[in-house]
Design a protein around this motif. Sequence first.
Motif, mmCIF file in Angstrom:
data_model
loop_
_atom_site.group_PDB
_atom_site.id
_atom_site.type_symbol
_atom_site.label_atom_id
_atom_site.label_comp_id
_atom_site.label_asym_id
_atom_site.label_seq_id
_atom_site.Cartn_x
_atom_site.Cartn_y
_atom_site.Cartn_z
ATOM 1 N N GLU A 38 1.712 -48.215 30.697
ATOM 2 C CA GLU A 38 3.059 -48.520 30.836
ATOM 3 C C GLU A 38 3.263 -49.320 32.091
ATOM 4 O O GLU A 38 2.217 -49.247 32.940
ATOM 5 N N PRO A 39 4.398 -50.033 32.220
ATOM 6 C CA PRO A 39 4.802 -50.720 33.421
ATOM 7 C C PRO A 39 4.806 -49.742 34.625
ATOM 8 O O PRO A 39 5.179 -48.819 34.725
ATOM 9 N N PHE A 40 4.504 -50.227 35.939
ATOM 10 C CA PHE A 40 4.508 -49.436 36.822
ATOM 11 C C PHE A 40 5.857 -48.852 37.420
ATOM 12 O O PHE A 40 6.157 -48.022 37.949
ATOM 13 N N ARG A 41 6.978 -49.760 36.933
ATOM 14 C CA ARG A 41 8.522 -49.160 37.206
ATOM 15 C C ARG A 41 8.668 -47.955 36.484
ATOM 16 O O ARG A 41 9.515 -47.007 36.909
ATOM 17 N N HIS A 42 7.856 -47.682 35.370
ATOM 18 C CA HIS A 42 8.093 -46.262 34.742
ATOM 19 C C HIS A 42 7.489 -45.059 35.919
ATOM 20 O O HIS A 42 7.909 -43.821 35.481
ATOM 21 N N GLU A 100 -14.778 -66.099 32.343
ATOM 22 C CA GLU A 100 -13.425 -65.436 32.778
ATOM 23 C C GLU A 100 -12.194 -65.774 31.405
ATOM 24 O O GLU A 100 -11.282 -65.071 31.391
ATOM 25 N N GLU A 101 -12.279 -66.754 30.659
ATOM 26 C CA GLU A 101 -11.211 -66.966 29.639
ATOM 27 C C GLU A 101 -11.634 -65.916 28.722
ATOM 28 O O GLU A 101 -10.254 -65.404 28.325
ATOM 29 N N GLN A 102 -12.744 -65.525 28.504
ATOM 30 C CA GLN A 102 -12.776 -64.614 27.406
ATOM 31 C C GLN A 102 -12.396 -63.292 27.785
ATOM 32 O O GLN A 102 -11.995 -62.376 27.165
ATOM 33 N N ALA A 103 -12.556 -63.017 29.201
ATOM 34 C CA ALA A 103 -12.388 -61.672 29.702
ATOM 35 C C ALA A 103 -10.761 -61.664 29.774
ATOM 36 O O ALA A 103 -10.333 -60.535 29.382
ATOM 37 N N ALA A 104 -9.947 -62.707 30.055
ATOM 38 C CA ALA A 104 -8.659 -62.667 30.237
ATOM 39 C C ALA A 104 -8.137 -62.483 28.663
ATOM 40 O O ALA A 104 -7.171 -61.858 28.594
ATOM 41 N N GLU A 105 -8.733 -63.236 27.746
ATOM 42 C CA GLU A 105 -8.464 -62.986 26.021
ATOM 43 C C GLU A 105 -8.494 -61.551 25.796
ATOM 44 O O GLU A 105 -7.719 -60.959 25.065
ATOM 45 N N LEU A 106 -9.628 -60.934 26.194
ATOM 46 C CA LEU A 106 -9.838 -59.430 25.966
ATOM 47 C C LEU A 106 -8.734 -58.460 26.467
ATOM 48 O O LEU A 106 -8.383 -57.654 25.669
ATOM 49 N N LYS A 107 -8.346 -58.934 27.486
ATOM 50 C CA LYS A 107 -7.237 -58.213 28.297
ATOM 51 C C LYS A 107 -6.006 -58.339 27.726
ATOM 52 O O LYS A 107 -5.296 -57.460 27.363
ATOM 53 N N ASP A 108 -5.746 -59.319 27.173
ATOM 54 C CA ASP A 108 -4.407 -59.803 26.577
ATOM 55 C C ASP A 108 -4.317 -59.091 25.050
ATOM 56 O O ASP A 108 -3.293 -58.334 24.841
ATOM 57 N N ILE A 109 -5.603 -59.037 24.583
ATOM 58 C CA ILE A 109 -5.577 -58.318 23.039
ATOM 59 C C ILE A 109 -5.455 -56.803 23.330
ATOM 60 O O ILE A 109 -4.718 -56.197 22.705
ATOM 61 N N TYR A 110 -6.017 -56.205 24.273
ATOM 62 C CA TYR A 110 -5.729 -54.977 24.743
ATOM 63 C C TYR A 110 -4.192 -54.471 25.100
ATOM 64 O O TYR A 110 -3.864 -53.490 24.503
ATOM 65 N N ARG A 111 -3.935 -55.363 25.769
ATOM 66 C CA ARG A 111 -2.280 -54.881 26.277
ATOM 67 C C ARG A 111 -1.540 -54.920 24.791
ATOM 68 O O ARG A 111 -0.585 -54.393 24.807
ATOM 69 N N LYS A 112 -1.629 -55.977 23.964
ATOM 70 C CA LYS A 112 -0.833 -56.281 22.798
ATOM 71 C C LYS A 112 -1.315 -55.040 21.802
ATOM 72 O O LYS A 112 -0.378 -54.501 21.324
ATOM 73 N N LEU A 113 -2.518 -54.756 21.918
ATOM 74 C CA LEU A 113 -2.722 -53.350 21.074
ATOM 75 C C LEU A 113 -2.223 -51.959 21.505
ATOM 76 O O LEU A 113 -1.573 -51.370 20.834
ATOM 77 N N ILE A 114 -2.283 -51.938 22.903
ATOM 78 C CA ILE A 114 -1.370 -50.825 23.495
ATOM 79 C C ILE A 114 -0.006 -50.995 23.433
ATOM 80 O O ILE A 114 0.640 -49.836 22.785
ATOM 81 N N GLU A 115 0.615 -52.144 23.471
ATOM 82 C CA GLU A 115 1.995 -52.213 23.126
ATOM 83 C C GLU A 115 2.358 -51.747 21.667
ATOM 84 O O GLU A 115 3.551 -51.259 21.297
ATOM 85 N N ALA A 116 1.277 -52.384 20.815
ATOM 86 C CA ALA A 116 1.753 -52.102 19.212
ATOM 87 C C ALA A 116 1.429 -50.583 19.065
ATOM 88 O O ALA A 116 2.384 -50.137 18.195
#
Length: 119
Positions: A38-42, A100-116
């Motif tokens: 969740e975003p920090f504002r919540h 660093e690029e692969q780690a950033a992609e992995l973090k983005d995939i994780y965030r998209k998975l959590i949002e889904a």
Amino acid sequence: CMHLTQTQIATIDSSPVLFIVFAYFFMLRYMHTDLAREPFRHALVPLAFSGLFMGLSIDSKWIGIYAGAGLAVLYAWHGIRHIRLRAEADRLLQSAGLSEEQAAELKDIYRKLIEACAD
């Protein structure tokens, strides 16, 4: 039964105790929010209510200051726990040998998975 006794003898102790209980309840709600999902504002809403009720308890009677010290310890413990978890996650990503690029992609995939999953 102590609440009934305190209100029958007309002491003000029942009001700060009620505010302290609400302050700890909202601190517990804050500590149960998952900042990775969740975003920090919540998380700020229960934290603000905890602060409001802590202020009301201190305003009612000085015993609220002692409860505020306990809330400060809980808040610091929660913050330290999140810092350690984030450092552990970064250490695991670095030990995996990812760039660093692969780690950033992995973090983005994780965030998209959590949002889904949240929808």
